[in-house]
Scaffold this active site. Structure first.
Site, PDB file in Angstrom:
ATOM      1  CD  GLU A 141      -2.131  -6.199   4.960  1.00 37.39           C
ATOM      2  OE1 GLU A 141      -2.361  -5.016   5.266  1.00 37.39           O
ATOM      3  OE2 GLU A 141      -1.552  -6.524   3.893  1.00 37.39           O
ATOM      4  CB  CYS A 175      -0.996  -0.029   1.155  1.00 33.31           C
ATOM      5  SG  CYS A 175      -2.315   1.199   0.949  1.00 33.31           S
ATOM      6  CG  HIS A 229      -4.010  -3.458   2.598  1.00 32.24           C
ATOM      7  ND1 HIS A 229      -3.026  -3.038   3.468  1.00 32.24           N
ATOM      8  CD2 HIS A 229      -4.620  -2.332   2.159  1.00 32.24           C
ATOM      9  CE1 HIS A 229      -3.051  -1.717   3.553  1.00 32.24           C
ATOM     10  NE2 HIS A 229      -3.997  -1.261   2.769  1.00 32.24           N
TER      11      HIS A 229
END
Length: 200
Positions: free
Chosen positions: A184, A77, A182
């Site tokens: 994650e 990001c 992202h």
């Protein structure tokens, strides 16, 4: 393998740690130069504003450390945007690892721009996948994005997304990789990308 997450004033570190835990990997969160330089892999996360993040990196000499890393590095990001040449966010000179420019999303004028929100928040598909980072990932996989600025398409683009216009969803140059989304927070697709990064 030693995995380090760079600790600085704009890291979204907890969610990255949780995602790594889910795939059975632990990481050290540190701003210690030696530990960063000696790690097998480095993750450079980021949420926040470009100019204050760059100022912090320079004040703590982390800008030089990051640019000189030889092992695989993954910027996430804002981390990816800071690896580009320049950001329109407060006219910020960035690390210059990638030549791509970071620009602000501008919805089209009039009726065409109605209902288009900036920042982009939510799921979007990534396509034109061109790297071992996306091994075993189908074209048009969905990933999770939160951003009001984007890296333009360029020679280092290894994945494309489209919101208002096509832009770089991921970048790669030498040992440096960047993801605008992202991983994650991107469910199975994100897990696969993290696994691929760890096996580079």
């Amino acid at each position: 393998m030693d995995l380090v997450i760079i600790k600085y004033n704009a890291g979204n570190i907890q969610s990255v740690l949780y995602a790594l835990e889910r795939i059975g990997v632990s990481a050290l969160v540190t701003d210690d130069y030696e530990k960063i330089q000696s790690a097998g892999k480095v993750i450079f996360p980021g949420v926040g504003e470009a100019s204050s993040a760059m100022r912090y990196l320079k004040e703590h000499k982390l800008d030089t450390v990051i640019k000189n890393l030889q092992q695989p590095v993954l910027g996430i990001c804002l981390g990816m945007q800071l690896m580009c040449a320049h950001s329109e966010e407060n006219d910020t000179t960035c690390l210059g690892i990638f030549e791509e420019q970071v620009k602000q999303f501008a919805p089209p004028a009039g009726e065409n721009g109605k209902g288009i929100k900036v920042p982009q928040i939510g799921w979007n598909n990534i396509f034109n996948l061109k790297s071992a980072l996306f091994s075993e990932l189908p074209e048009n996989s969905y990933c999770y994005f939160v951003h009001g600025y984007y890296a333009a398409l360029g020679e280092h683009t290894i994945a494309t997304a489209d919101y208002i216009q096509p832009y770089s969803a991921a970048l790669h140059k030498n040992n440096f990789y960047g993801a605008q989304f992202h991983p994650e927070k991107s469910a199975k697709a994100g897990e696969q990308i993290l696994k691929n990064f760890l096996s580079l």
